[in-house]
Motif scaffolding. Structure first.
Motif, PDB file in Angstrom:
ATOM      1  N   LYS A  46       0.828  -1.210   0.000  1.00  0.00           N
ATOM      2  CA  LYS A  46       0.000   0.000   0.000  1.00  0.00           C
ATOM      3  C   LYS A  46       0.867   1.267   0.000  1.00  0.00           C
ATOM      4  O   LYS A  46       1.754   1.411   0.829  1.00  0.00           O
ATOM      5  N   GLY A  47       0.634   2.113  -0.965  1.00  0.00           N
ATOM      6  CA  GLY A  47       1.316   3.410  -1.025  1.00  0.00           C
ATOM      7  C   GLY A  47       2.704   3.392  -1.644  1.00  0.00           C
ATOM      8  O   GLY A  47       3.341   4.433  -1.755  1.00  0.00           O
ATOM      9  N   ALA A  48       3.208   2.207  -2.048  1.00  0.00           N
ATOM     10  CA  ALA A  48       4.587   2.183  -2.576  1.00  0.00           C
ATOM     11  C   ALA A  48       4.745   1.296  -3.803  1.00  0.00           C
ATOM     12  O   ALA A  48       5.864   0.977  -4.186  1.00  0.00           O
ATOM     13  N   GLY A  49       3.667   0.857  -4.414  1.00  0.00           N
ATOM     14  CA  GLY A  49       3.785  -0.015  -5.598  1.00  0.00           C
ATOM     15  C   GLY A  49       4.237  -1.411  -5.202  1.00  0.00           C
ATOM     16  O   GLY A  49       3.840  -1.914  -4.146  1.00  0.00           O
ATOM     17  N   ARG A  50       5.104  -2.025  -6.035  1.00  0.00           N
ATOM     18  CA  ARG A  50       5.603  -3.346  -5.668  1.00  0.00           C
ATOM     19  C   ARG A  50       6.651  -3.206  -4.569  1.00  0.00           C
ATOM     20  O   ARG A  50       7.354  -2.199  -4.496  1.00  0.00           O
ATOM     21  N   GLY A  51       6.763  -4.245  -3.760  1.00  0.00           N
ATOM     22  CA  GLY A  51       7.785  -4.273  -2.710  1.00  0.00           C
ATOM     23  C   GLY A  51       8.245  -5.707  -2.502  1.00  0.00           C
ATOM     24  O   GLY A  51       7.627  -6.649  -3.021  1.00  0.00           O
ATOM     25  N   TYR A 191      16.663   7.448 -12.857  1.00  0.00           N
ATOM     26  CA  TYR A 191      16.737   8.152 -11.577  1.00  0.00           C
ATOM     27  C   TYR A 191      16.127   7.310 -10.455  1.00  0.00           C
ATOM     28  O   TYR A 191      16.655   7.243  -9.352  1.00  0.00           O
ATOM     29  N   SER A 192      15.001   6.681 -10.731  1.00  0.00           N
ATOM     30  CA  SER A 192      14.275   6.037  -9.624  1.00  0.00           C
ATOM     31  C   SER A 192      14.676   4.587  -9.402  1.00  0.00           C
ATOM     32  O   SER A 192      14.368   4.023  -8.359  1.00  0.00           O
ATOM     33  N   ASN A 193      15.366   3.967 -10.364  1.00  0.00           N
ATOM     34  CA  ASN A 193      15.639   2.534 -10.226  1.00  0.00           C
ATOM     35  C   ASN A 193      17.115   2.150 -10.277  1.00  0.00           C
ATOM     36  O   ASN A 193      17.445   1.004 -10.033  1.00  0.00           O
ATOM     37  N   SER A 194      17.990   3.100 -10.643  1.00  0.00           N
ATOM     38  CA  SER A 194      19.389   2.667 -10.801  1.00  0.00           C
ATOM     39  C   SER A 194      20.120   2.673  -9.456  1.00  0.00           C
ATOM     40  O   SER A 194      19.682   3.299  -8.490  1.00  0.00           O
ATOM     41  N   ALA A 212      16.268  -6.645  -7.711  1.00  0.00           N
ATOM     42  CA  ALA A 212      16.635  -5.699  -6.647  1.00  0.00           C
ATOM     43  C   ALA A 212      15.859  -4.391  -6.829  1.00  0.00           C
ATOM     44  O   ALA A 212      15.633  -3.656  -5.864  1.00  0.00           O
ATOM     45  N   GLY A 213      15.433  -4.131  -8.058  1.00  0.00           N
ATOM     46  CA  GLY A 213      14.667  -2.922  -8.355  1.00  0.00           C
ATOM     47  C   GLY A 213      13.285  -2.918  -7.711  1.00  0.00           C
ATOM     48  O   GLY A 213      12.575  -1.925  -7.782  1.00  0.00           O
ATOM     49  N   PHE A 214      12.897  -4.032  -7.065  1.00  0.00           N
ATOM     50  CA  PHE A 214      11.604  -4.047  -6.353  1.00  0.00           C
ATOM     51  C   PHE A 214      11.741  -3.573  -4.904  1.00  0.00           C
ATOM     52  O   PHE A 214      10.748  -3.459  -4.194  1.00  0.00           O
ATOM     53  N   LEU A 215      12.979  -3.362  -4.461  1.00  0.00           N
ATOM     54  CA  LEU A 215      13.169  -2.970  -3.056  1.00  0.00           C
ATOM     55  C   LEU A 215      12.835  -1.491  -2.867  1.00  0.00           C
ATOM     56  O   LEU A 215      13.401  -0.627  -3.543  1.00  0.00           O
ATOM     57  N   ASN A 216      11.952  -1.220  -1.956  1.00  0.00           N
ATOM     58  CA  ASN A 216      11.557   0.161  -1.662  1.00  0.00           C
ATOM     59  C   ASN A 216      12.499   0.775  -0.631  1.00  0.00           C
ATOM     60  O   ASN A 216      13.274   0.080   0.027  1.00  0.00           O
ATOM     61  N   HIS A 217      12.354   2.093  -0.494  1.00  0.00           N
ATOM     62  CA  HIS A 217      13.208   2.855   0.435  1.00  0.00           C
ATOM     63  C   HIS A 217      12.518   2.996   1.790  1.00  0.00           C
ATOM     64  O   HIS A 217      11.300   3.133   1.866  1.00  0.00           O
ATOM     65  N   SER A 218      13.319   2.986   2.849  1.00  0.00           N
ATOM     66  CA  SER A 218      12.768   3.258   4.170  1.00  0.00           C
ATOM     67  C   SER A 218      13.746   4.135   4.936  1.00  0.00           C
ATOM     68  O   SER A 218      14.965   4.082   4.715  1.00  0.00           O
ATOM     69  N   SER A 253      18.064   1.522   1.961  1.00  0.00           N
ATOM     70  CA  SER A 253      18.212   2.977   2.004  1.00  0.00           C
ATOM     71  C   SER A 253      18.690   3.390   0.627  1.00  0.00           C
ATOM     72  O   SER A 253      19.718   2.904   0.162  1.00  0.00           O
ATOM     73  N   TYR A 254      17.957   4.289  -0.028  1.00  0.00           N
ATOM     74  CA  TYR A 254      18.405   4.791  -1.336  1.00  0.00           C
ATOM     75  C   TYR A 254      19.516   5.830  -1.148  1.00  0.00           C
ATOM     76  O   TYR A 254      20.177   6.204  -2.104  1.00  0.00           O
ATOM     77  N   GLY A 255      19.647   6.333   0.071  1.00  0.00           N
ATOM     78  CA  GLY A 255      20.642   7.377   0.346  1.00  0.00           C
ATOM     79  C   GLY A 255      20.049   8.408   1.279  1.00  0.00           C
ATOM     80  O   GLY A 255      18.877   8.330   1.641  1.00  0.00           O
ATOM     81  N   PHE A 265      13.042  12.970  -8.006  1.00  0.00           N
ATOM     82  CA  PHE A 265      13.658  11.882  -8.768  1.00  0.00           C
ATOM     83  C   PHE A 265      13.048  10.497  -8.519  1.00  0.00           C
ATOM     84  O   PHE A 265      13.321   9.563  -9.264  1.00  0.00           O
ATOM     85  N   TYR A 266      12.242  10.356  -7.466  1.00  0.00           N
ATOM     86  CA  TYR A 266      11.641   9.051  -7.168  1.00  0.00           C
ATOM     87  C   TYR A 266      10.121   9.101  -7.092  1.00  0.00           C
ATOM     88  O   TYR A 266       9.471   8.075  -7.232  1.00  0.00           O
ATOM     89  N   GLY A 267       9.586  10.270  -6.805  1.00  0.00           N
ATOM     90  CA  GLY A 267       8.134  10.400  -6.784  1.00  0.00           C
ATOM     91  C   GLY A 267       7.448   9.923  -5.518  1.00  0.00           C
ATOM     92  O   GLY A 267       6.331   9.438  -5.567  1.00  0.00           O
ATOM     93  N   PHE A 268       8.113  10.065  -4.385  1.00  0.00           N
ATOM     94  CA  PHE A 268       7.420   9.725  -3.124  1.00  0.00           C
ATOM     95  C   PHE A 268       8.069  10.480  -1.968  1.00  0.00           C
ATOM     96  O   PHE A 268       9.178  10.996  -2.107  1.00  0.00           O
ATOM     97  N   VAL A 269       7.325  10.541  -0.851  1.00  0.00           N
ATOM     98  CA  VAL A 269       7.956  10.976   0.398  1.00  0.00           C
ATOM     99  C   VAL A 269       7.873   9.812   1.370  1.00  0.00           C
ATOM    100  O   VAL A 269       6.827   9.172   1.483  1.00  0.00           O
TER     101      VAL A 269
END
Ligand SMILES: C[S@@+](CC[C@H](N)C(=O)[O-])C[C@H]1O[C@@H](n2cnc3c(N)ncnc32)[C@H](O)[C@@H]1O
Length: 428
Positions: A46-51, A191-194, A212-218, A253-255, A265-269
């Motif tokens: 919910k709220g983050a697409g695939r994870g 920008y959002s997946n590399s 690995a591109g399915f991993l979301n940021h936290s 962590s994306y950074g 660059f990623y489209g979320f907060v």
């Protein structure tokens, strides 16, 4: 009072049932057939697409995902003919070459990465795709400047390359695949997946990494260090720095990015308190002049974090960054300042807190009334723009609270000082 604790940013993930994940399962299967080892499955979150969800309890040090380098999309995949056509463009980076490669490869039915490309969305919802209504919501914010500058930069880059490449090499760059819209899609993808990965030859490459591109940021990620290929196995391992139980979403962590960067660059907060969020403070040019020539007289000193992330709320600190307070102090009086509880120092503190309060009041006015933002029936981009303004308001509001509390502290202390028969200086 809010305080920053590790646990505060650990959030529950809601898995959306009934989502058709055939394409994702196919990709996972393709990966496993080609040497991927994983203890994750893909679900819709919910709220983050695939994870990526842990299929078993994972502890610190466990590898959640291991990807052979042969499955990583790197610059060496750019075909010789495309490479030579692009070489003529002075200063073109390998990242740009790879981005142009991906625009074409996406439509190549024989691509070795077809299954991966099939899992990518038709549209990315990043700040780079914000429409006019969202941009209007952002009027007067730093995010508007960030998105505008990023888009202008990309447009200039596109105009340097096209239509020239399509005219000179229509076989390599078919015009219908190299439109501005397709270019923007590829920019958003990269920008959002590399990820930037160091390979055993010592070279840092920007890559796309299927699965690995399915991993979301936290803000409280499970996987933090994943930037280096293991030369013994020639694989990229995603090892846990924090346990993740079966059924929980495993996050990266994306950074260390602010919300404005993540939106652009990623489209979320991210949910939770982001340590890297800032507000720009509009300090008068006249005040700036005082700091000219000093090492802190640049714009970055006028970025202030939410004060709930800070612990020292005493006189001279107020939960605000010290370099920033020093800048305000110098603006009021260029003389060196001590942190002695002397009446002149306390009077100066009252003045700088009043200055800051006035600046924040103006900022609150500029951000407008939160209730006026229509949250219903709005598009994804307008919702995100409103969310950004909410974050900015809450940071300004935390700075204002610090100002009011600080003013009370200082005024009380000044009264005590003035009431004392023999003025002295207490060091704190
Ligand atoms: C590398 S992809 C991760 C997989 C992605 N969720 C998907 O469905 O393809 C990065 C994108 O995931 C989404 N994302 C990542 N972390 C998120 C988070 N904490 N909250 C909301 N969306 C997030 C954003 O759309 C971001 O651009």
């Amino acid at each position: 009072m809010m305080s920053q604790s590790g646990n505060k940013n650990i959030l529950e993930t809601t898995i959306v049932e009934g989502y058709n994940s055939d394409r994702e399962r196919k990709l996972l299967q393709w990966g496993e057939n080609n040497g991927v080892k994983t203890r994750l499955e893909i679900a819709y979150v919910k709220g983050a697409g695939r994870g990526a969800i842990a299929t078993e309890d994972l502890k610190v040090g466990d590898t959640a995902l291991e990807i052979p380098t042969s499955l990583i999309i790197v610059e060496e995949l750019v075909q010789a003919d495309m490479y030579h056509a692009l070489e003529k463009f002075e200063g073109i980076s390998s990242e740009t070459m790879l981005l142009l490669w991906s625009m074409k490869e996406r439509h190549n039915g024989d691509s070795q990465f077809k299954i991966y490309f099939d899992t990518l969305p038709e549209e990315f919802h990043t700040g780079l795709s914000f429409g006019i209504d969202a941009m209007m919501v952002l009027d007067g914010t730093l995010l508007l400047d960030e998105i505008t500058a990023a888009k202008e930069h990309l447009r200039a880059q596109y105009d340097d390359l096209f239509p020239a490449l399509c005219e000179d090499h229509p076989d390599i760059f078919p015009p219908e695949l190299y439109t501005w819209e397709h270019f923007l899609w590829a920019c958003e993808l990269w920008y959002s997946n590399s990820m930037k990965i160091k390979f055993p030859d010592g070279k840092l490459r920007t890559c796309l990494i299927p699965i690995a591109g399915f991993l979301n940021h936290s803000l409280d990620p499970h996987v933090v260090h994943y930037g280096r290929v293991d030369s013994a196995t020639n694989t990229l391992k995603f090892r846990l720095s924090r346990p993740c139980n079966a059924g929980q979403e495993c996050c990266l962590s994306y950074g260390n990015f602010s919300s404005s960067h993540l939106i652009t660059f990623y489209g979320f907060v991210p949910q939770g308190d982001n340590l890297y969020d800032v507000i720009p403070l509009d300090i008068d040019a006249a005040q700036d002049d005082f700091t000219e020539g000093s090492s802190i007289s640049n714009w970055t000193t006028h970025m202030v974090r939410a004060t709930w992330l800070s612990h020292n709320r005493n006189i001279f600190y107020y939960g605000l960054p010290s370099p920033f307070l020093d800048c305000l102090r110098r603006a009021r009086s260029p003389m060196p300042h001590t942190k002695d509880l002397l009446p002149e120092n306390l009077k100066n503190e009252i003045e700088i807190l009043e200055d800051l309060r006035a600046i924040c009041d103006d900022m609150m006015d500029n951000l407008g009334d939160a209730d006026l933002d229509d949250r219903k029936n709005t598009n994804w981009d307008v919702k995100l723009a409103i969310k950004f303004k909410d974050i900015q308001r809450s940071i300004v509001s935390s700075v204002l609270t610090s100002c009011y509390c600080g003013l009370k502290l200082v005024k009380d202390e000044l009264s005590k000082c003035l009431a004392e028969d023999t003025p002295g200086s207490k060091q704190i």
